[in-house]
Structure formats: structure tokens, C-alpha cells
Scaffold this active site. Structure first.
Site, PDB file in Angstrom:
ATOM      1  CE1 TYR A   1      -4.185  -1.995   5.143  1.00 52.24           C
ATOM      2  CE2 TYR A   1      -3.064   0.318   4.506  1.00 52.24           C
ATOM      3  CZ  TYR A   1      -3.823  -1.094   4.099  1.00 52.24           C
ATOM      4  OH  TYR A   1      -4.051  -1.360   2.764  1.00 52.24           O
TER       5      TYR A   1
ATOM      6  CB  SER B   1      -0.846   0.042   1.329  1.00 52.30           C
ATOM      7  OG  SER B   1      -1.522   1.447   1.437  1.00 52.30           O
TER       8      SER B   1
HETATM    9  N1  LIG Z   1      -8.831  -0.808  -1.862  1.00 52.87           N
HETATM   10  C1  LIG Z   1      -7.818   0.029  -1.476  1.00 52.87           C
HETATM   11  O1  LIG Z   1      -7.935   1.182  -1.594  1.00 52.87           O
HETATM   12  C2  LIG Z   1      -6.446  -0.456  -1.283  1.00 52.87           C
HETATM   13  C3  LIG Z   1      -5.454   0.197  -1.274  1.00 52.87           C
HETATM   14  C4  LIG Z   1      -4.114  -0.245  -0.684  1.00 52.87           C
HETATM   15  C5  LIG Z   1      -3.887  -1.489  -0.748  1.00 52.87           C
HETATM   16  N2  LIG Z   1      -4.652  -2.490  -0.662  1.00 52.87           N
HETATM   17  C6  LIG Z   1      -4.585  -3.721  -0.654  1.00 52.87           C
HETATM   18  O2  LIG Z   1      -5.241  -4.437  -1.548  1.00 52.87           O
HETATM   19  C7  LIG Z   1      -5.449  -5.705  -0.904  1.00 52.87           C
HETATM   20  C8  LIG Z   1      -6.896  -6.103  -1.377  1.00 52.87           C
HETATM   21  O3  LIG Z   1      -7.932  -5.126  -0.840  1.00 52.87           O
HETATM   22  P1  LIG Z   1      -9.246  -4.840  -1.463  1.00 52.87           P
HETATM   23  O4  LIG Z   1      -9.691  -3.503  -1.426  1.00 52.87           O
HETATM   24  O5  LIG Z   1      -9.352  -5.748  -2.662  1.00 52.87           O
HETATM   25  O6  LIG Z   1     -10.015  -5.386  -0.308  1.00 52.87           O
HETATM   26  P2  LIG Z   1     -11.331  -6.310  -0.047  1.00 52.87           P
HETATM   27  O7  LIG Z   1     -11.768  -6.327   1.456  1.00 52.87           O
HETATM   28  O8  LIG Z   1     -12.252  -5.848  -1.070  1.00 52.87           O
HETATM   29  O9  LIG Z   1     -11.071  -8.042  -0.526  1.00 52.87           O
HETATM   30  C9  LIG Z   1     -10.203  -8.360   0.432  1.00 52.87           C
HETATM   31  C10 LIG Z   1     -10.393 -10.078   0.201  1.00 52.87           C
HETATM   32  O10 LIG Z   1      -9.373 -10.698   1.056  1.00 52.87           O
HETATM   33  C11 LIG Z   1     -10.095 -11.781   1.656  1.00 52.87           C
HETATM   34  N3  LIG Z   1      -9.452 -12.168   2.881  1.00 52.87           N
HETATM   35  C12 LIG Z   1      -9.524 -11.389   4.020  1.00 52.87           C
HETATM   36  N4  LIG Z   1      -8.890 -12.101   4.871  1.00 52.87           N
HETATM   37  C13 LIG Z   1      -8.362 -13.163   4.610  1.00 52.87           C
HETATM   38  C14 LIG Z   1      -7.597 -14.294   5.072  1.00 52.87           C
HETATM   39  N5  LIG Z   1      -7.306 -14.355   6.451  1.00 52.87           N
HETATM   40  N6  LIG Z   1      -7.261 -15.441   4.231  1.00 52.87           N
HETATM   41  C15 LIG Z   1      -7.794 -15.351   2.924  1.00 52.87           C
HETATM   42  N7  LIG Z   1      -8.454 -14.232   2.322  1.00 52.87           N
HETATM   43  C16 LIG Z   1      -8.822 -13.101   3.212  1.00 52.87           C
HETATM   44  C17 LIG Z   1     -11.444 -11.439   1.812  1.00 52.87           C
HETATM   45  O11 LIG Z   1     -12.427 -12.384   1.849  1.00 52.87           O
HETATM   46  C18 LIG Z   1     -11.764 -10.594   0.593  1.00 52.87           C
HETATM   47  O12 LIG Z   1     -12.164 -11.449  -0.392  1.00 52.87           O
HETATM   48  C19 LIG Z   1      -5.435  -5.673   0.418  1.00 52.87           C
HETATM   49  O13 LIG Z   1      -4.066  -6.185   0.763  1.00 52.87           O
HETATM   50  C20 LIG Z   1      -5.153  -4.250   0.760  1.00 52.87           C
HETATM   51  O14 LIG Z   1      -4.678  -4.064   1.929  1.00 52.87           O
HETATM   52  C21 LIG Z   1      -6.105  -1.899  -1.046  1.00 52.87           C
END
Ligand SMILES: NC(=O)c1ccc[n+]([C@@H]2O[C@H](COP(=O)([O-])OP(=O)(O)OC[C@H]3O[C@@H](n4cnc5c(N)ncnc54)[C@H](O)[C@@H]3O)[C@@H](O)[C@H]2O)c1
Length: 274
Positions: free
Chosen positions: A175, A162
Site C-alpha cells: 500500500y 494517501s
Molecule cells: N478511507 C481512508 O482512510 C483512505 C485514506 C487514504 C487514502 N484513501 C484512498 O482513497 C481511495 C478511496 O478509498 P475509500 O476509503 O473510499 O475506499 P472504499 O473501499 O470505500 O471505496 C473504493 C471504491 O473503489 C472501487 N474499486 C475497487 N477496485 C476497483 C477497480 N479495480 N476498478 C474500479 N473500481 C474499483 C470499489 O468498488 C469501491 O467502490 C483509495 O484510493 C484509498 O486508497 C482512503
């Protein structure tokens, strides 16, 4: 679940030649049941890759698989319900995927959670949960696939970090710390496994419209208007913008990129005026 990538972009990816060398590659995506993981599953499916999808949510995985097959009826896709925090379950899922597909070429280490709490109120349990999913889970998955990749003499690991692994934000101690650890782990793995044919990089997104962001907005922990104004590009990111970066980094076009954290944040982390 809404379709996170436009039909137009999918069609262009499917017809384009740019990432066609990914056709037939076996791509393991963690956290594939939603958000960025699902968007990356769509993008890799469009190139003809074969998919091993892992998530803690069975419902999310089943929906994802059904939607992918409705667009790509010939797609080779398997789902694995497991938590990335369960080291044994991760190794078992990887072993199953290797047995089914004959190996794993690309790991998208994407599963992760947000944690927004005033630090003086953050419980030890929430701190540990964040580190367990966002850091330990990334390590277990990388280690589980690396053994096969080293034996193959090739492989790509992309960790989803991130921008908050690079720059700090209040009320995100767990985080930011977890994502900084992912960024450093990326570099260590890259320099250790580079001579064995692996490339390990990270994508560091800024705010992208996914369920993760929707939940924080709904809980009153995020103000979309403020975020939009603070972002030099004047908008939040779209999940396909992360997915196409993942395609590039997994492809031969990025063959000399190793140990890097590529930030895609609309200029957020470059900006420090106000
Ligand atoms: N959306 C954003 O703005 C953003 C920004 C920077 C980084 N990220 C990173 O991107 C990644 C995905 O984020 P997103 O926005 O798609 O989130 P999201 O919540 O839409 O999806 C996350 C997925 O991970 C799964 N998950 C959660 N805990 C788990 C576990 N213990 N084992 C297996 N699966 C698990 C959830 O069931 C879900 O399907 C994350 O690592 C997040 O930190 C997201």
C-alpha cells in the site's frame, strides 16, 4: 449505502458561490460506488457538475446514481462498470463519456484498495493486485483522459494518494509503495502536461471513515481507539473533508497549484513524538 455527506453541507455547497464555476463541467470519478468516490460525486453534483462515474461494482454505482438523483433530480450522470486495471475497458469508458458529454474536464482518480499484511507473509499475487489497482489503474485513467484534455487545452487530474505515500507504516509494504508511486506519478504528469493547460495534483488523506477503514477494523487489522489517540486532531477524517478539498483543487481557486500532494490527515504525518 449511507449518505456520506450531511444535507446541511450539501445545501451550503449548492447555494454557495465558491465553486459555481464547476457547474456544467464533466467530472469522471473512479471508485465512485463507495466511500470517498461517492462523497466526491455528491460534492461535485451539488455544484452543478455533470458526472461520469466508474467502478468495478455495478451495485455500488447503481446505488450511488439512485441516491444522487434523489437529491439532485436534474443531475446529468452516467455510470460505467469497469475495472481500472483493464486498460482497454478504461479507454472504452472514457471514449463513451467523451461522446456523451463532449469531453472530460476533471478526472478524480480515486479507485483503490487497502493491503495490510505482515510483509513476510504478503503473497506476490496481493502485491501485484495492489500495484495493479492503485498504480496501473491511476496511470491508465490519467493517460486515457489526457489525450482529450490536451486537445481541449485544459483539464484537471486529481489522484487520491494517501499520507502513507509520504510516511511509512508497518504491514503496508504494497500500500505505501503504491501510494508513493501515485504521488510521484502526479508530479511527473504535472510537469509534462502543464504547458498544455493541465493541472495534476494529488490528495493524500489520513484515516477517513469509509468502508475501506470499516473492513480493516472488522478484520482486526486496525484499532480505532489507537488511531484516534495518535491523530493530533483527535479524530478520524470525514469523507466530506476530502470532497471539499477536491472541489477546491478542481476549481479556479487552485489555478496555480500544480504537481502538489496535499496532505489532509489531521496532523498525523506531522507528528513524531511518541
Ligand atoms: N478511507 C481512508 O482512510 C483512505 C485514506 C487514504 C487514502 N484513501 C484512498 O482513497 C481511495 C478511496 O478509498 P475509500 O476509503 O473510499 O475506499 P472504499 O473501499 O470505500 O471505496 C473504493 C471504491 O473503489 C472501487 N474499486 C475497487 N477496485 C476497483 C477497480 N479495480 N476498478 C474500479 N473500481 C474499483 C470499489 O468498488 C469501491 O467502490 C483509495 O484510493 C484509498 O486508497 C482512503
Amino acid at each position: 449505502m449511507k449518505n456520506t455527506m450531511s444535507v446541511d453541507l450539501l445545501a451550503r455547497l449548492a447555494k454557495g458561490k465558491s465553486f459555481m464555476e464547476l457547474a456544467g463541467k464533466v467530472v469522471l470519478i473512479t471508485g465512485a460506488g463507495s466511500g470517498l468516490g461517492y462523497a466526491m460525486a455528491q460534492a461535485f453534483a451539488a455544484t452543478g457538475a455533470r458526472l461520469a462515474l466508474l467502478d468495478i461494482s455495478k451495485v455500488g454505482l447503481e446505488q450511488c446514481r439512485a441516491q444522487l438523483l434523489s437529491v439532485f433530480p436534474d443531475l446529468s450522470v452516467q455510470i460505467y462498470v469497469a475495472s481500472v486495471t483493464d486498460e482497454q475497458a478504461v479507454h472504452a469508458a472514457v471514449a463513451q463519456a467523451q461522446a456523451t458529454f463532449g469531453g472530460i474536464d476533471v478526472l478524480l482518480n480515486n479507485a483503490g484498495i487497502a493491503m495490510n499484511q505482515p510483509t513476510h507473509e504478503l503473497s506476490g499475487a496481493d502485491w501485484r493486485k495492489t500495484i495493479d489497482i492503485n498504480v496501473n489503474g491511476v496511470f491508465y485513467c490519467a493517460q486515457a483522459v489526457a489525450q482529450g484534455m490536451i486537445a481541449q487545452g485544459q483539464g484537471v487530474i486529481l489522484n487520491i494518494s494517501s499520507m502513507y505515500g509520504q510516511v511509512a507504516a508497518p504491514e503496508r509494504a504494497a500500500y505505501c509503495t503504491s501510494k508513493a508511486a501515485v504521488s510521484m506519478l502526479t508530479k511527473v504528469l504535472a510537469i509534462e502536461w502543464g504547458k498544455q493547460g493541465l493541472r495534476v495534483n494529488a490528495i493524500a488523506p489520513g484515516y477517513v471513515k469509509t468502508a475501506l477503514v470499516d473492513q480493516l477494523v472488522a478484520a482486526g487489522r486496525m484499532d480505532l481507539d489507537v488511531l484516534t489517540k495518535r491523530t493530533p486532531s483527535g479524530r478520524l477524517g470525514e469523507s466530506h473533508e476530502v470532497a471539499t478539498l477536491a472541489l477546491f483543487l478542481a476549481s479556479e481557486h487552485a489555478s496555480f497549484i500544480n504537481g502538489q500532494v496535499i496532505v489532509a490527515d489531521g496532523g498525523w504525518s506531522a507528528y513524531s513524538y511518541i
